[in-house]
Design a protein around this motif. Structure first.
Motif: not given
Length: 378
Positions: A129, A142, A145
């Motif tokens: 992440s 957040k 990926k």
């Protein structure tokens, strides 16, 4: 006419307080790098890569293969005084980790243009992440990926850009500050990355503004200080060195006993072990300067001036015109020192320091029977 200063007392705004306190934790390039490397060591990394871009002016990136950050901790990683190392003040006397106050990432967020963290735990790998943090250390994003094995990458860009005066000073002395950072990283390579049964591979690279990349240092991860010396300065650096291994008792000063609530007259002492490497105690075996002297308290790099002076004084009784190469790690009870003295943790308070220095002088000059004294290595 000078403007009158208001005499009323007012609370500083939260942003100013954060910047002021952060500026004490991260005072220069080397402390910024130190904080990130220590986080990697605390995470159990066995491989750490430090990447400087334009002597650290453009960016600093630290990549490790440690435990990674769990998703439930993402929101707290950049917040002030959020830590997994301490639960109460008394835990400081048992401390074994490098970081413990939860200030490193928070301070870097306040003092840099941008901070981003890419991380993956063993359960999440090979998918990691990307966490973006704002100046206050709050998570902005957040959701990103990326392919990532277990570990964490912290990318810091534009160090001190929010502080124009300090930034200008960094730009003016960029090469000197970069050299200081490399010297400090050498200290971490010698002991923290080469602890017994805990070898950590440390690689430091520099990408110049011209696009040319160079390796500044690389250790092989062997749990050996001798192997680290060879990696940093070549095999010849070991030719004039011998093992340093001393044990001696240090009587606890009465003032220290009183602070601990001990008021009886019985003498209390603790054992100290000093291990590492030192130049042979013979003429011509030292160095022309004290540029390679590294000191540690329980594996933590520090600058104990009185201890360093004691070593040099004893060495000059054998070799009057040179200074020794020293790697000295003082292993002592955690309640015999205080690592929470200065914001950057480079100053360590040694309890009963005068007694320790005196015992060190006696042990290193007279020596005690057996091979584990530095005088037997002359």
């Amino acid at each position: 006419m000078a403007t009158e200063v208001s005499s009323s007392i007012k609370a500083l705004d939260a942003t100013s307080v954060h910047r002021i306190s952060s500026g004490q934790v991260v005072i220069d390039l080397q402390t910024a790098v130190k904080e990130l490397v220590e986080n990697s060591l605390d995470a159990g990394a066995t491989s750490i890569e430090v990447r400087f871009k334009d002597h650290g002016l453009a960016s600093i990136e630290v990549v490790d293969n440690g435990s990674g950050i769990a998703p439930e901790d993402y929101d707290a990683i950049g917040l002030k005084h959020h830590t997994s190392k301490l639960s109460s003040f008394t835990d400081l006397t048992l401390l074994r980790t490098f970081g413990f106050r939860g200030e490193a990432l928070s301070s870097l967020c306040a003092l840099c243009e941008q901070v981003s963290v890419t991380t993956a735990t063993a359960n999440e790998a090979p998918m990691g992440s990307i966490i973006e943090l704002d100046r206050a250390g709050r998570v902005v994003s957040k959701q990103g990926k990326v392919a990532r094995q277990r570990g964490t990458t912290v990318l810091v860009t534009g160090l001190f850009k929010p502080l124009p005066v300090r930034r200008k000073e960094l730009e003016r002395n960029a090469k000197r500050e970069f050299s200081k950072a490399l010297a400090l990283l050498s200290a971490y390579a010698l002991v923290p990355c080469a602890q017994e049964n805990k070898g950590v591979r440390l690689t430091v690279t520099h990408l110049a503004g011209s696009g040319k990349k160079s390796v500044q240092m690389r250790t092989n991860g062997a749990p050996s200080t001798r192997a680290s010396v060879t990696a940093l300065w070549g095999p010849k650096a070991l030719e004039q060195l011998v093992d340093l291994d001393i044990r001696f008792g240090v009587e606890t000063e009465r003032a220290v006993l009183r602070r601990r609530g001990i008021f009886d007259d019985e003498a209390s002492s603790s054992e100290v072990r000093v291990r590492g490497l030192i130049s042979k105690f013979a003429v011509g075996c030292g160095r022309t300067s004290s540029d390679r002297q590294f000191f540690f308290i329980n594996g933590r790099p520090c600058s104990p001036s009185k201890v360093q002076k004691a070593f040099n004084e004893v060495y000059r009784t054998f070799n009057a015109n040179q200074a020794p190469f020293i790697v000295a790690d003082f292993i002592l009870p955690t309640d015999s020192c205080d690592v929470n003295v200065s914001p950057d943790k480079r100053t360590i308070l040694l309890h009963s320091e005068s007694n320790l220095v005196q015992s060190l002088k006696v042990s290193s000059s007279a020596g005690s029977p057996g091979p584990a004294t530095i005088t037997h290595a002359v």
